[in-house]
Design a protein around this motif. Sequence first.
Motif, PDB file in Angstrom:
ATOM      1  N   LEU A   1      44.801  95.822  41.728  1.00 20.43           N
ATOM      2  CA  LEU A   1      44.554  96.366  40.389  1.00 20.43           C
ATOM      3  C   LEU A   1      43.845  97.726  40.407  1.00 20.43           C
ATOM      4  O   LEU A   1      43.643  98.320  39.344  1.00 20.43           O
ATOM      5  N   VAL A   2      43.455  98.216  41.584  1.00 18.99           N
ATOM      6  CA  VAL A   2      42.739  99.499  41.667  1.00 18.99           C
ATOM      7  C   VAL A   2      43.517 100.614  40.976  1.00 18.99           C
ATOM      8  O   VAL A   2      42.943 101.392  40.186  1.00 18.99           O
ATOM      9  N   PRO A   3      44.846 100.771  41.234  1.00 16.72           N
ATOM     10  CA  PRO A   3      45.566 101.858  40.538  1.00 16.72           C
ATOM     11  C   PRO A   3      45.619 101.667  39.028  1.00 16.72           C
ATOM     12  O   PRO A   3      45.835 102.632  38.293  1.00 16.72           O
ATOM     13  N   ILE A   4      45.450 100.426  38.549  1.00 15.76           N
ATOM     14  CA  ILE A   4      45.456 100.171  37.116  1.00 15.76           C
ATOM     15  C   ILE A   4      44.080 100.449  36.522  1.00 15.76           C
ATOM     16  O   ILE A   4      43.949 101.031  35.440  1.00 15.76           O
ATOM     17  N   ILE A   5      43.035 100.033  37.258  1.00 15.91           N
ATOM     18  CA  ILE A   5      41.662 100.227  36.765  1.00 15.91           C
ATOM     19  C   ILE A   5      41.276 101.710  36.828  1.00 15.91           C
ATOM     20  O   ILE A   5      40.586 102.233  35.941  1.00 15.91           O
TER      21      ILE A   5
ATOM     22  N   GLY B   1      53.131  98.548  31.240  1.00 21.56           N
ATOM     23  CA  GLY B   1      52.854  97.117  31.147  1.00 21.56           C
ATOM     24  C   GLY B   1      53.416  96.334  32.310  1.00 21.56           C
ATOM     25  O   GLY B   1      52.819  95.344  32.762  1.00 21.56           O
ATOM     26  N   ALA B   2      54.579  96.757  32.801  1.00 21.65           N
ATOM     27  CA  ALA B   2      55.189  96.049  33.932  1.00 21.65           C
ATOM     28  C   ALA B   2      54.314  96.125  35.174  1.00 21.65           C
ATOM     29  O   ALA B   2      54.303  95.209  35.992  1.00 21.65           O
ATOM     30  N   ASP B   3      53.575  97.255  35.334  1.00 19.14           N
ATOM     31  CA  ASP B   3      52.654  97.363  36.468  1.00 19.14           C
ATOM     32  C   ASP B   3      51.609  96.255  36.427  1.00 19.14           C
ATOM     33  O   ASP B   3      51.307  95.592  37.436  1.00 19.14           O
ATOM     34  N   VAL B   4      51.041  96.066  35.239  1.00 15.25           N
ATOM     35  CA  VAL B   4      49.976  95.061  35.091  1.00 15.25           C
ATOM     36  C   VAL B   4      50.542  93.664  35.343  1.00 15.25           C
ATOM     37  O   VAL B   4      49.941  92.844  36.057  1.00 15.25           O
TER      38      VAL B   4
ATOM     39  N   TYR C   1      53.151  92.781  37.063  1.00 15.62           N
ATOM     40  CA  TYR C   1      53.501  92.630  38.478  1.00 15.62           C
ATOM     41  C   TYR C   1      52.298  92.219  39.316  1.00 15.62           C
ATOM     42  O   TYR C   1      52.390  91.381  40.210  1.00 15.62           O
ATOM     43  N   ARG C   2      51.146  92.781  39.046  1.00 16.56           N
ATOM     44  CA  ARG C   2      49.932  92.473  39.792  1.00 16.56           C
ATOM     45  C   ARG C   2      49.305  91.138  39.363  1.00 16.56           C
ATOM     46  O   ARG C   2      48.845  90.359  40.196  1.00 16.56           O
ATOM     47  N   LEU C   3      49.310  90.890  38.047  1.00 18.70           N
ATOM     48  CA  LEU C   3      48.703  89.654  37.561  1.00 18.70           C
ATOM     49  C   LEU C   3      49.489  88.423  37.980  1.00 18.70           C
ATOM     50  O   LEU C   3      48.909  87.347  38.150  1.00 18.70           O
ATOM     51  N   VAL C   4      50.791  88.557  38.133  1.00 20.47           N
ATOM     52  CA  VAL C   4      51.586  87.425  38.606  1.00 20.47           C
ATOM     53  C   VAL C   4      51.120  86.997  39.995  1.00 20.47           C
ATOM     54  O   VAL C   4      50.947  85.807  40.279  1.00 20.47           O
ATOM     55  N   GLY C   5      50.906  87.971  40.882  1.00 20.30           N
ATOM     56  CA  GLY C   5      50.428  87.631  42.232  1.00 20.30           C
ATOM     57  C   GLY C   5      49.080  86.949  42.201  1.00 20.30           C
ATOM     58  O   GLY C   5      48.869  85.923  42.869  1.00 20.30           O
TER      59      GLY C   5
END
Length: 604
Positions: free
Chosen positions: A56-60, A69-72, A74-78
Amino acid sequence: MSRRWAPGAVVASGLVSTPGARRGVLASGRFSAPGRSAGFWIALWSLAVAAEFGALVPIIFPGDAPVAGADVVYRLVGGSFAAFGLVAWQRRPDSRSGPLMVATGFGLLVSLVVKQIDAGIAQTAGEVLEDIWEPAFVALVLSFVTGGRLESRIDWLIVAGIFVAAFVLDVFSMLFVEQRGNVLLTFPSETISGAVDATQRGMSIVLCIAICLVIAGRWRAASAPRRRALLPSVAGAACALMFVWLLATDLFEGPRSQFMIMLAYSSMLVVPAAFLAGLLRSRLARGGLAQLFRDLGGMRGEALQAALGRTLGDRTLVLAYRLPDSRGHVDAAGRPVLVPPVTADRNSASIERDGREVAALVYDAALDDDPEMVEAVRAAATMALDNERLLQESEDRLTEVQASRQRIVAAGDAERRRLERDLHDGAQQRLVAIALQLRMIHSDIRRDPAAAEQLVTAASDQLAESLEELRELARGIHPAALDHGLESALDSLASRSTVPTAVWCDGPEQLPHAVELAVYFVACEALANVAKYAAATTASVRLSPTPHGVAIEIADDGVGGADPARGSGLHGLADRVEALNGNLFVTSPPGAGTVITAELPCAS
């Protein structure tokens, strides 16, 4: 080279070097993982939190780059897969579904974390590991109902195909993709890399459809409990169809939209959610255990079987009773039941008492995914069978008491009739004769003194005989020989027996009066039977101590064949002994003599 599953938004933010997308797949496993220490779980949770934070670093901290939204998603699913998987792993340590979820979660996150390292080898590793989560995910979906264990050959072939498409072809394609940091580049060729990418997508579409067909076939053939266990697999099949949509779009229509990507990745969350919903459902289903335990007291046979099946959610459950002295089992209606079952879809749980199997529960094997529930129902069945046994023993004991009462009343009536007959035919007749003789003596004493003297002598003899008969009657009511001790009384019995009888006495010197009487009458009745029926040449009487009292044993070398169920004598002895909480045993094989043993407690 297009990057299969990775959403376009992830590519745009620099986490994947080329646009594209790819397939989706599923797998499974069953009971095995051992218990883990607290340190193990702390380490895994810490690693999961660190991996999610790293992803999540690139998002934060996006800087100037836009966040899609797809970025978020994609990471939250993992992170969700890793968290749900750890919960499932701790909740079901005997199932491999939890570890497979954890592996899927870490597989989704590892590429996102590694690609943030600005080094060629890290960028290359990120590319080849981008879809490494797929084999674990496919295995998870295919094996929910078997606890995370792949059991069929087609399952293994599907997972192997997914591994080839997700990893082997990725490594191969990197030999031809010209991009920054690719340390595997050997022969740059867009044609070859494009062909490899199309092959990957085609394989993924075919394998996703195969997953859906496998799950559909299993659903159609499944029982109700197995269909409940298959719900996460059905959710996984629906997710696979979403990825077929994405992959077909890539191959035939052009770029996928952000909405399609978010929808596909969000659908993956339904798989662990359905699994945890199953755990919650089984937890809620345990509320039925309280009602089951409340109703256990009056349940027997088919009613008990039906109640156990309702609580476990398996209408096909069978409570199989083990036949005595046999390896077979029957249900409540007496029909034979195979334990263990011959099919892989059925399982059994043994119900034991004192280390010996008395029954078994035969149920749908899908319920093994909730072992605590199965164990609770097995415990309830054990309690119900114990209640049934105690109730049956109480009914048998009541029947014995009623029969014993009837025998006691009948024996008392018979004994009164015998005493009346003996008094009437014996002592009473002699006393009447003595009275007549006394009147004759009274009339003849002056006229004929010699005749009177003879009458006095005859009357005296008859009076002595009457006294002896009365003494014999008194012995039947209360043996006078016991006034001199039990050993003396037993010696007296042996001396009067028509069969030579040896006596050994090793019992306590002082016994309760009721116990002495019981011992005496057992020996008396047994020796009477020896004389009447045994055709024996010798007999023995042995009195010996026991840990809780005393035992009397009467043995002979006669014809044997005595039946405790026949004859009022042995019944009467059994009633007398059992009235003192003792036990009477009769061993009488034909042709090998008879041994009668009475064990009596001496607690004061």
